[in-house]
Design a protein around this motif. Structure first.
Motif, PDB file in Angstrom:
ATOM      1  N   GLY A  63       0.791  -1.229   0.000  1.00 31.55           N
ATOM      2  CA  GLY A  63       0.000   0.000   0.000  1.00 31.55           C
ATOM      3  C   GLY A  63       0.820   1.275   0.000  1.00 31.55           C
ATOM      4  N   GLU A  96      -7.927   5.422   1.260  1.00 32.53           N
ATOM      5  CA  GLU A  96      -8.774   4.233   1.290  1.00 32.53           C
ATOM      6  C   GLU A  96      -8.161   3.069   0.538  1.00 32.53           C
ATOM      7  N   GLN A  97      -7.544   3.355  -0.606  1.00 35.36           N
ATOM      8  CA  GLN A  97      -6.894   2.291  -1.363  1.00 35.36           C
ATOM      9  C   GLN A  97      -5.737   1.696  -0.569  1.00 35.36           C
ATOM     10  N   GLU A 134      -7.053  -0.524   2.225  1.00 31.37           N
ATOM     11  CA  GLU A 134      -7.563  -1.807   1.726  1.00 31.37           C
ATOM     12  C   GLU A 134      -6.419  -2.789   1.499  1.00 31.37           C
ATOM     13  N   ARG A 189      -5.356  -3.936   4.993  1.00 32.95           N
ATOM     14  CA  ARG A 189      -6.288  -4.902   5.585  1.00 32.95           C
ATOM     15  C   ARG A 189      -6.112  -6.290   4.962  1.00 32.95           C
ATOM     16  N   ARG A 190      -5.941  -6.326   3.656  1.00 36.75           N
ATOM     17  CA  ARG A 190      -5.779  -7.618   2.984  1.00 36.75           C
ATOM     18  C   ARG A 190      -4.527  -8.344   3.501  1.00 36.75           C
ATOM     19  N   ASP A 211      -5.045  -9.583   7.118  1.00 30.43           N
ATOM     20  CA  ASP A 211      -5.847 -10.814   7.125  1.00 30.43           C
ATOM     21  C   ASP A 211      -4.997 -12.024   6.761  1.00 30.43           C
ATOM     22  N   ASP A 237      -9.732   1.781  12.940  1.00 28.16           N
ATOM     23  CA  ASP A 237     -10.604   0.711  12.451  1.00 28.16           C
ATOM     24  C   ASP A 237     -10.725  -0.344  13.550  1.00 28.16           C
ATOM     25  N   TYR A 291      -9.669  -3.904  12.883  1.00 28.02           N
ATOM     26  CA  TYR A 291      -8.293  -4.205  12.476  1.00 28.02           C
ATOM     27  C   TYR A 291      -7.209  -3.614  13.371  1.00 28.02           C
TER      28      TYR A 291
END
Length: 429
Positions: free
Chosen positions: A226, A236-237, A240, A243-244, A247, A282, A285
């Motif tokens: 990122g 936001e991108q 994301e 977060r990926r 995870d 968040d 997360y």
């Protein structure tokens, strides 16, 4: 620095954070001496102190970014040399990050600028798209001079110039595995740009780690860290992508356990170590991101814990270029050079080692003129060492510096792998 934000403004956590950072600045100006853009351009507004004034004025008055503010913020490399120099502990990294998000939300860039940034954000973080784009760039390279003639299109010219003549092929050898006692278990970030530009870097890291008993796993689903879009203000991108990856790594941590998450691109390492901060707001997360950041280690940072045996001299002198994201972002300064010396290499430090080479993610595309000046300065200092080879820990620096010199430039881990039984790097003939 005195601030005058309203209670309503401070209800925004990003503004509140920026206000706290601004208050730490005492206007001393120590940062100007180590800022690459100030050293190059001599403009106060292109120094950290000057940008801090611009950011304070913009945020405190609650106004949209204008062309002057954007010009000077865009010229910032986010090299973070100012944070190493600052005696007051000003957290410039998060201040400029917040300012770039504000710019992205409130300023409408010229059409060509919007197009180029959308192109970069839509291609670089995705390996398949990036590989196709580089192949297309090889065909378009003869037309680079045409774009260079138009100021707004110069980034396109820079993009074509930076594209390698050919791409290194990934090895078809089976992945190495630990044959004896397993002494550790780690994940290695595959990333986005690096596996396309030079897959040999992670291959060298895997060979070296498994040779010393470290098991390597590749969690499903991880990808771009990122950083590329994060520094373009595309919050936001970037989140994301974060977060990926969180995870993917948390799944591996909870199923088999990890001793570390290894990163071989220091620019990615700085961002991943900041996931805990990036995702702090968040609730789903925040805690998981902190766990991931705590496990993130640069490859040299982790290798330094393995106590590798001392090797005989290889009769090769290495000019070590410390990437900004390594020395300023992660504060890793001693381990890479100590590992190289332990492996039998003589190591030399180029002059002005604190100054950026001008790569800085997408900076050498978006700010090609300043980047070219910084590259020329860096190459001159490196070549003055009369070393046999250049070593560094970031793919962006390898691409940038390699485009300006005939000296071979390698990732530090490629030299270490060779010293401890791996193949001789192709670039060394």
């Amino acid at each position: 620095m005195q601030t005058n934000f309203t209670a309503e403004q401070l209800a925004d956590p990003h503004v509140a954070e920026s206000e706290a950072i601004l208050r730490r600045c005492v206007h001393c100006g120590f940062c100007t001496a180590t800022c690459p853009t100030y050293v190059t351009l001599g403009n106060e507004l292109d120094s950290p102190r000057g940008r801090i004034y611009l950011i304070k004025d913009m945020l405190e008055n609650g106004r949209a970014a204008d062309s002057q503010v954007v010009t000077h913020l865009d010229r910032c490399l986010s090299c973070l040399a100012c944070t190493t120099t600052c005696p007051s502990g000003v957290d410039y990294m998060h201040l400029i990050d917040n300012a770039r998000v504000h710019v992205e939300k409130t300023y409408r860039r010229p059409l060509m600028d919007r197009f180029i940034r959308a192109l970069l954000a839509g291609i670089l973080p995705y390996p398949k798209r990036f590989r196709l784009a580089l192949k297309a760039a090889q065909l378009g390279r003869p037309f680079a001079f045409v774009f260079a003639g138009f100021r707004s299109a110069k980034p396109l010219s820079a993009m074509l110039d930076l594209a390698p003549q050919s791409l290194a092929a990934a090895s078809d050898a089976p992945r190495p595995r630990v044959t004896g006692e397993v002494k550790g278990r780690v994940a290695i970030l595959s990333g986005c740009a690096q596996p396309v530009l030079d897959p040999r870097i992670n291959e060298a890291a895997e060979r070296l780690l498994t040779r010393f008993g470290v098991e390597i796993v590749r969690p499903q689903g991880e990808g771009c860290c990122g950083a590329l879009v994060h520094h373009m203000g595309r919050e936001e991108q970037a989140l994301e992508f974060a977060r990926r990856n969180v995870d993917a790594w948390i799944g591996e941590i909870e199923s088999g356990g990890l001793d570390a998450i290894i990163i071989t691109a220091s620019g990615c390492g700085t961002t991943i170590k900041d996931y805990g901060h990036m995702l702090r707001l968040d609730p789903a997360y925040a805690q998981k991101a902190q766990r991931v950041s705590a496990l993130a280690k640069d490859i040299t940072e982790y290798l330094a814990t393995l106590d590798l045996p001392k090797q005989d001299s290889r009769g090769l002198t290495v000019a070590y270029h410390s990437a900004c994201s390594m020395q300023h972002g992660q504060k890793i300064t001693l381990q890479p050079k100590a590992l190289l010396r332990q492996a039998g290499f003589a190591v030399r430090d180029p002059a002005e080692g604190h100054l950026c080479c001008g790569s800085a993610g997408t900076y050498n595309i978006l700010q090609p003129e300043i980047s070219a000046q910084l590259k020329a300065r860096k190459v001159k200092n490196i070549e003055a060492t009369k070393a046999d080879v250049i070593a560094t820990g970031n793919i962006g620096c390898i691409t940038q510096i390699g485009s300006g010199t005939d000296m071979p430039i390698l990732h530090t881990v490629e030299l270490l792998d060779w010293a401890y039984g791996g193949p001789k790097p192709e670039k060394l003939g």
